[in-house]
Design an enzyme around this catalytic site. Structure first.
Site, PDB file in Angstrom:
ATOM      1  CB  CYS A 106      -8.942   9.365  -1.097  1.00 58.07           C
ATOM      2  SG  CYS A 106      -8.923   9.896  -2.814  1.00 58.07           S
ATOM      3  N   GLY A 107     -11.642   9.346  -1.631  1.00 59.04           N
ATOM      4  CA  GLY A 107     -13.021   9.218  -2.073  1.00 59.04           C
ATOM      5  C   GLY A 107     -13.911   8.446  -1.136  1.00 59.04           C
TER       6      GLY A 107
END
Length: 204
Positions: A106-107
């Site tokens: 993800c991030g």
């Protein structure tokens, strides 16, 4: 004679961390005998995006690659809203330079992109333009896949925690071959036949 103790797997924890992204990996690492330890920006508690209060086992400043089997970096809102998590991206560089693997989802993939760690490795994330917005130089190495492993670095998008775990379990040798495939099919596809494969493997 007892087997040598396994090095711990370190899971980064920080405010706004996406607490659903690492559960499959940490549960089955622990079941396989890998100690799982949390590492925070400091020794102070953090709170996940789901409201869970987590007390880190150690601070990032005290983490050394040689003492770890793997560093897992989950996503968090802070990856995209501040520079607060940049020290974890720098730690990932130190780990990879030392030959200790890193897994980012993800991030956290954007954080690694900003650190330059995806410029020459095959990788994935949520979508290609998410990483392109970081201005990184690795766009030609972006792979449209659920999870990617290249030279000790695992990447995955936010909708693929099971594939992320599959790559981690395979990299550390928890499961291999048809057993690893069955584990993935069970938890990703709800394939009942895969359960039989896992049961037979556990009985051996």
């Amino acid at each position: 004679m007892s087997a040598p103790a396994r090095k711990p797997v370190h899971v980064a924890v920080y405010d706004t961390l996406a607490d659903w992204e690492t559960g499959h990996a940490t549960a089955y690492l622990a079941r396989a005998g890998h100690p799982v330890r949390t590492v925070g920006p400091s020794a102070d508690p953090v709170r996940s995006i789901g409201g869970l209060r987590i007390q880190p086992d150690l601070a990032l400043a005290d983490l050394r690659p040689e003492d770890s089997a793997l560093l897992i970096l989950p996503g968090a809102d802070l990856w995209d809203t501040s520079q607060d998590l940049a020290p974890f991206a720098r730690a990932a560089r130190a780990f990879l330079d030392a030959g200790t693997p890193v897994a980012a989802i993800c991030g956290a993939t954007a954080g690694l992109a900003r650190e330059g760690l995806l410029d020459d490795r095959a990788h994935t994330s949520a979508v290609s333009f998410y990483l392109a917005a970081t201005g990184y130089g690795g766009g030609e190495h972006y792979t449209d896949a659920d999870a990617v492993t290249d030279r000790g670095l695992i990447t995955a998008g936010p909708t693929e925690p099971v594939a992320f775990a599959r790559e981690i379990l395979g990299l550390l040798g928890v499961y291999e071959g048809e057993v690893l495939d069955a584990w993935y099919r069970l938890f990703h596809d709800s394939d009942a036949q895969a359960y039989d494969v896992l049961e037979k493997a556990a009985a051996r």
